[in-house]
Write an enzyme that holds these catalytic residues in place. Sequence first.
Site, short mmCIF file in Angstrom:
data_model
loop_
_atom_site.label_atom_id
_atom_site.label_comp_id
_atom_site.label_asym_id
_atom_site.label_seq_id
_atom_site.Cartn_x
_atom_site.Cartn_y
_atom_site.Cartn_z
CG ASP A 56 -1.69 -1.19 1.33
OD1 ASP A 56 -1.67 -1.82 0.55
OD2 ASP A 56 -2.42 -1.60 2.11
CE LYS A 182 -12.64 -12.79 3.13
NZ LYS A 182 -12.00 -11.83 2.95
CD GLU A 216 -12.86 -8.62 8.46
OE1 GLU A 216 -11.06 -7.80 8.41
OE2 GLU A 216 -13.00 -8.54 7.26
CG ASP A 256 -14.22 -5.60 3.24
OD1 ASP A 256 -13.87 -6.47 4.65
OD2 ASP A 256 -13.65 -5.85 2.60
C1 GCO Z 1 -9.74 -9.08 4.28
C2 GCO Z 1 -9.09 -8.12 4.92
C3 GCO Z 1 -7.74 -8.08 5.45
C4 GCO Z 1 -6.80 -7.75 6.00
C5 GCO Z 1 -5.92 -7.10 5.60
C6 GCO Z 1 -4.59 -6.75 6.81
O1 GCO Z 1 -10.75 -9.49 4.46
O2 GCO Z 1 -9.26 -8.43 2.40
O3 GCO Z 1 -9.67 -8.68 5.93
O4 GCO Z 1 -8.18 -6.39 5.21
O5 GCO Z 1 -7.78 -7.51 6.90
O6 GCO Z 1 -4.59 -8.13 4.07
O7 GCO Z 1 -4.09 -8.13 6.92
MN MN Z 2 -9.39 -7.70 8.51
MN MN Z 3 -11.67 -8.84 5.87
#
Ligand code: GCO
Ligand code: MN
Ligand code: MN
Length: 386
Positions: A56, A182, A216, A256
Site C-alpha cells: 500500500d 477468514k 474481524e 466490508d
Molecule cells: C480481507 C482482510 C484484509 C486484512 C488485511 C490485513 O478480507 O481482505 O480483512 O483486509 O485484514 O490484509 O492483513
Molecule cells: Mn481484515
Molecule cells: Mn476482511
Amino acid sequence: MYDPKPEHKFTFGLWTVGNPGGDPFGYATRRALSPVEIVHLLAEVGAWGVNFHDNDLVPIDATPAERDQIVKDFKQALDETGLVVPMATTNLFRDPVFRDGAFTANDPAVRAYALQKTMCAIDLGVELGAKVYVFWGGREGTETDASKNPLDAGKRFRDALNYLCNYVKDQGYELKFALEAKPNEPRSDIYLPTTGAMLGFIETLDYPEMIGVNPEVAHEHMAGLNFMHAVAQAWDAGKLFHIDLNDQKFGRYDQDFRFGAEMIKQAFYLVKFLEDVGYEGSRHFDAHAYRTADYDDVKEFARGCMRTYLILKEKAQRFNADGEIQALLSDINADDGTYGFLDAGYSAQSAQQLRDINFDRQQLTSKKLPYERLDQLTVELLLGVR
Ligand code: GCO
Ligand code: MN
Ligand code: MN
C-alpha cells in the site's frame, strides 16, 4: 461527545479509505489517492492511526531509492498530522506469484519468497513504529483439496511463523503477531477459517506468547458465527492483540461495510464487551465506502465508523447504568451461596456433598428468566426511546 479522540485509538488502513471502489464486476469509481493524501484525509476526519500493507505504501517493483523517498514523504505526513502507525502487514495475495498461497504454496520458491517479502515488510513496519504485525492468509487455501494436503499446509504455515518469530527476536524488535482468520474469499476455502481455529493453532507454535489474533467482524459473520463470542474467547486467552471492525450480512461475500451499518445489535454487544473488559488495543476499521461514494462520502464513511462506535459505547454505559436492566440482571444472577462449596473446585468432600443434594428440577425450572423483557429493554435503549 461522539467526536473521535486519540485515546479512542481509532485506526484505518491505507487500503480502507484509499479503496477506489473497484469490484470483480466493475472498475474503480474513485481516483487512487497517494499514501500522503490518505494520511491527511484520516487526520481531517479525526483518526488516531494508519496501518498498511507493505505494497500500500511501497509498490512491489519500487527501487530502493524510490522506497526511501516514499517512506520519507510518508513520515513527513505522519509528523505533520500526528498520526501514528500501530500495525503493519504484508500483501501476500495481490501479486499473481501468490496464486497458490504464500507460506502454504506448493512451490518452495514461492514459500521462500513469501518469507523474504515478509521480513522486509516487518522491517518497514517497525521503522514506522508498528507494534503489532498482522497475518491474514488470504490465499492460504485451496479451490481443490486434490492440490494440497491440509497437514502439509499446516506444517508450512507453522514453520513460516516460527521462522518469522525468530527473525523478530534476532532483530530485537518489539513486535507481536496477530493472526486473522477468514473462512473463504479469495480462495474457495482458507485454512484456519475462524478465530477459534487460530487460537488452537497458536498453541502449536514455538513462541505462542508472541502471537495473538486479529478477529474481524465480517469474517466471522461470513461463517454465520457470533463475533462477540469469538472476541471473548480471544480475550479470555489473553490473545486479543488487534481487532478489525466493519460490518457484513451473514453468509455473503466479503462486504466490508461501515462499522455498525448492518447488524447494530451485534455491534452493540461487541463494543460493550470491549469497553467493559477494558480492551486497550487499536479499534481498527477494516472497511471501505460504498462503490457509489466520492471522497466527500468516503469521509462520511470514516466518520460514521468512529461515530457509531462512540454512540454504542455511550449506549453500553447507559445499559450498565439502567436501573431496570441491572435489577433484572441481578435477579437472573441471584446467588444465595448455597453452592459456594463448588467454587473451590473438586475435592472428594465436595463431591460427596454434591451427591447428597436432592435437586428439585421443577422448582429450578420455575425460576423466572425474563429474557424477553431484558432484550426488549435493550432494543428500546438502542432505538433511543430509553
Ligand atoms: C480481507 C482482510 C484484509 C486484512 C488485511 C490485513 O478480507 O481482505 O480483512 O483486509 O485484514 O490484509 O492483513
Ligand atoms: Mn481484515
Ligand atoms: Mn476482511
